[in-house]
Design an enzyme around this catalytic site. Structure first.
Site, PDB file in Angstrom:
ATOM      1  N   ASP A  86      -0.132  75.890  11.963  1.00 27.13           N
ATOM      2  CA  ASP A  86       0.552  75.303  13.106  1.00 27.13           C
ATOM      3  C   ASP A  86      -0.296  74.106  13.536  1.00 27.13           C
ATOM      4  O   ASP A  86      -1.435  73.935  13.075  1.00 27.13           O
ATOM      5  CB  ASP A  86       0.678  76.346  14.221  1.00 27.13           C
ATOM      6  CG  ASP A  86       1.273  75.773  15.486  1.00 27.13           C
ATOM      7  OD1 ASP A  86       2.278  75.051  15.400  1.00 27.13           O
ATOM      8  OD2 ASP A  86       0.708  76.033  16.570  1.00 27.13           O
ATOM      9  N   ASP A 132      -0.067  72.167  17.281  1.00 23.91           N
ATOM     10  CA  ASP A 132      -0.455  72.214  18.700  1.00 23.91           C
ATOM     11  C   ASP A 132      -1.183  73.517  19.031  1.00 23.91           C
ATOM     12  O   ASP A 132      -0.682  74.607  18.741  1.00 23.91           O
ATOM     13  CB  ASP A 132       0.788  72.105  19.590  1.00 23.91           C
ATOM     14  CG  ASP A 132       1.348  70.688  19.631  1.00 23.91           C
ATOM     15  OD1 ASP A 132       0.678  69.754  19.160  1.00 23.91           O
ATOM     16  OD2 ASP A 132       2.478  70.514  20.136  1.00 23.91           O
ATOM     17  N   ASP A 134       2.175  67.135  23.568  1.00 25.67           N
ATOM     18  CA  ASP A 134       3.003  66.553  24.624  1.00 25.67           C
ATOM     19  C   ASP A 134       2.203  66.372  25.915  1.00 25.67           C
ATOM     20  O   ASP A 134       2.409  65.404  26.650  1.00 25.67           O
ATOM     21  CB  ASP A 134       4.215  67.446  24.914  1.00 25.67           C
ATOM     22  CG  ASP A 134       5.322  67.273  23.887  1.00 25.67           C
ATOM     23  OD1 ASP A 134       5.276  66.295  23.113  1.00 25.67           O
ATOM     24  OD2 ASP A 134       6.237  68.114  23.852  1.00 25.67           O
ATOM     25  N   ASP A 172       6.281  72.620  15.347  1.00 29.85           N
ATOM     26  CA  ASP A 172       7.406  72.188  16.176  1.00 29.85           C
ATOM     27  C   ASP A 172       7.061  70.932  16.979  1.00 29.85           C
ATOM     28  O   ASP A 172       7.747  70.595  17.926  1.00 29.85           O
ATOM     29  CB  ASP A 172       7.825  73.328  17.117  1.00 29.85           C
ATOM     30  CG  ASP A 172       9.225  73.129  17.687  1.00 29.85           C
ATOM     31  OD1 ASP A 172      10.002  72.341  17.104  1.00 29.85           O
ATOM     32  OD2 ASP A 172       9.547  73.760  18.714  1.00 29.85           O
ATOM     33  N   ASP A 192      -0.801  80.213  16.783  1.00 22.49           N
ATOM     34  CA  ASP A 192      -1.140  80.658  18.138  1.00 22.49           C
ATOM     35  C   ASP A 192       0.083  81.032  18.969  1.00 22.49           C
ATOM     36  O   ASP A 192      -0.016  81.848  19.876  1.00 22.49           O
ATOM     37  CB  ASP A 192      -1.900  79.553  18.883  1.00 22.49           C
ATOM     38  CG  ASP A 192      -0.983  78.384  19.246  1.00 22.49           C
ATOM     39  OD1 ASP A 192      -0.507  78.331  20.407  1.00 22.49           O
ATOM     40  OD2 ASP A 192      -0.698  77.553  18.374  1.00 22.49           O
TER      41      ASP A 192
END
Length: 258
Positions: free
Chosen positions: A22, A24, A33, A113, A194
Site C-alpha cells: 500500500d 498512504d 491528501d 487507492d 495498514d
C-alpha cells in the site's frame, strides 16, 4: 484504469517472492491528501466539504478535495513539492535497501487507492521507482486550469470494497497474469498495508503467504478480529509491524529457507 509498468525495471523475471505495498500510511508516513490540504490558505478544508464525505466513498471525497484546491489556486508545483517532502515511515528506506540488494528474490508492486501523480512523484523523488515492476492506483492528470483530476481505477463486483477499487481483484488478476508470463507462480506472497481496504486482498492469500499489518491500524485490528473468530477466509500468516525493520527481520528468515 492506471496500471503503470516500469520500463526501467531490470530485475530478473524469476523472483521467488512477490511483495505488494500500500502507499498512504504504509510506505509514506501520512495520507498524501493531508499533505496536499496543508497547501490551502487556511491549511484545512471548509466544513461544507468535510461534511460532504460519504461512508465508503473516499475516492469521491478525494476528487472533491483536489477540485477545491484548484479553485483556491494551489499550483502543480506546490503540490509536487508537498508530496516530495512527505517522509517515509520509519525503517521503510532500510526495507527498500534490503529489497534492492535482493532483487533476484523479490518482485515489488504498489496497490494503492491514492493516485498516479502522488505515487510516481514521491517514488521518483526518493529514487525508488525502479524497484517496482507495476503500480496499480487511480489515474490522475492535470487539466487546462492546472487542477489535478482524479479518475476511478476500475469497476468491480466486490461488495466489501469502495466502488473504484478492489485490491483483491487486482491481486488475483496480477498473480494469474504473472504466472502465465513466467510459466510458474510465486512461492510466497507478502502484503504490506495498514488500512481497512487492505483486508480484502488478504483473503486471496494462502497459508504459505504473510500479511504485514501496521500495528494498531485498521488492517491489524480487523485481521485480529478475523483470527479470533477463526474465520476461514483468512489463511495467511499475520506479522504486525511498527517499522520497516520488523519486515526486514521476517523477510530475511524467509529468504534463508531455501
Amino acid at each position: 484504469m492506471a496500471s503503470l509498468s516500469n520500463p526501467n525495471h531490470t530485475a530478473p523475471q524469476d523472483q521467488r517472492f512477490l511483495v505488494l505495498f500500500d502507499f498512504d500510511e504504509t510506505i509514506i508516513s501520512e495520507n498524501s491528501d493531508d499533505a496536499a490540504v496543508r497547501l490551502l490558505p487556511d491549511q484545512q478544508l471548509p466544513a461544507w466539504l468535510i461534511n460532504s464525505y460519504r461512508e465508503g466513498q473516499y475516492h469521491e471525497f478525494s476528487a472533491k478535495i483536489l477540485a477545491y484546491m484548484a479553485d483556491q489556486g494551489v499550483t502543480k508545483e506546490s503540490i509536487q513539492s508537498a508530496v516530495e517532502k512527505i517522509p517515509p515511515n520509519p525503517g521503510l528506506l532500510d526495507l527498500f535497501h534490503y529489497l534492492q540488494s535482493h532483487q533476484h528474490d523479490f518482485e515489488l508492486v504498489v496497490v494503492s487507492d491514492a493516485n498516479t501523480y502522488f505515487i510516481e512523484t514521491w517514488l521518483e523523488h526518493t529514487g525508488l521507482r525502479h524497484l517496482f515492476r507495476s503500480i496499480f492506483t487511480n489515474p490522475s492528470y492535470f487539466d487546462a486550469r492546472g487542477g489535478l483530476v482524479l479518475c476511478p481505477f476500475h469497476s468491480h463486483s466486490c461488495p466489501r470494497c469502495p466502488e473504484n477499487m478492489c485490491k483483491q481483484a487486482i491481486l488475483r488478476e496480477y498473480l494469474a497474469a504473472r504466472e502465465q508470463e513466467r510459466g510458474v507462480g510465486f512461492q510466497r506472497v507478502f502484503y504490506v498495508g495498514d488500512g481497512s481496504n487492505d483486508v480484502c486482498p488478504t483473503q486471496a492469500l494462502g497459508p504459505q503467504d504473510t500479511v504485514f499489518a501496521r500495528r494498531d491500524y485498521p488492517m491489524h485490528r480487523l485481521l485480529l478480529e478475523m483470527q479470533q473468530s477463526q474465520s476461514a477466509k483468512f489463511k495467511a500468516n499475520m506479522v504486525p509491524w511498527v517499522t520497516g525493520d520488523d519486515i526486514v527481520d521476517c523477510l530475511e528468515k524467509m529468504v534463508k529457507e531455501r
